[in-house]
Write an enzyme that holds these catalytic residues in place. Structure first.
Site, PDB file in Angstrom:
ATOM      1  N   LYS A   1      48.601  35.615  41.147  1.00  0.00           N
ATOM      2  CA  LYS A   1      49.795  36.188  40.537  1.00  0.00           C
ATOM      3  C   LYS A   1      50.937  35.191  40.565  1.00  0.00           C
ATOM      4  CE  LYS A   1      47.960  40.293  40.090  1.00  0.00           C
ATOM      5  NZ  LYS A   1      47.446  40.684  38.807  1.00  0.00           N
TER       6      LYS A   1
ATOM      7  N   SER B   1      44.720  39.522  33.938  1.00  0.00           N
ATOM      8  CA  SER B   1      46.129  39.723  34.264  1.00  0.00           C
ATOM      9  C   SER B   1      46.982  38.459  34.185  1.00  0.00           C
ATOM     10  CB  SER B   1      46.279  40.356  35.648  1.00  0.00           C
ATOM     11  OG  SER B   1      45.921  39.427  36.652  1.00  0.00           O
TER      12      SER B   1
END
Length: 137
Positions: free
Chosen positions: A86, A49
């Site tokens: 993230k 990701s």
């Protein structure tokens, strides 16, 4: 650990050993990568990701707990019991992946959310170490 300044090229020329004329620099990786040793930990990236910012599955993440988090930082956080890496969007209160394959994740009042630190750098291993994998799991 000593850093050896050897310039490596893709092509091979001549017969001299690449280590024949090296110099040692008095610099350790700890000094180079870690600003706050007592507040820094290393984690192992898992998944794809964050690939568009150069963090790939199996990379080491150097995470500093003492750095103030600002909008757009790459962070490690505890999100509902899972550690995630993230990009923090403080304005929208979202966790953003660095891959078009993953949608932003909103952070709501009902979520358990704690920023663990700011990712200062990542290190890619080109040969995986069994010892390292054992230490980090």
């Amino acid at each position: 650990m000593k850093v050896i300044s050897i310039y490596i090229e893709a092509g091979i020329t001549g017969f001299e050993s690449p280590a024949a004329e090296y110099t040692e620099l008095g610099l350790s990786l700890d000094e180079l990568l870690i600003k706050h040793p007592n507040a820094t930990f290393i984690g192992l990236a898992n998944g794809d990701s964050m690939k568009d910012v150069g963090i790939f599955d199996g990379d080491l993440l150097v995470v500093d707990r003492s750095e103030a988090t600002v909008h757009g930082d790459i962070i490690v956080a505890n999100y509902n019991g899972n550690f995630v890496c993230k990009i923090i969007d403080k304005k929208r209160k979202e966790l953003i992946s660095a891959s078009a394959d993953h949608r932003p994740v909103p952070i709501s009042e009902a979520d358990t959310f704690q920023i663990e630190g700011v990712v200062i750098c990542s290190v890619r291993l080109h040969r995986k170490s069994k010892r390292l994998t054992t230490c980090l799991h």
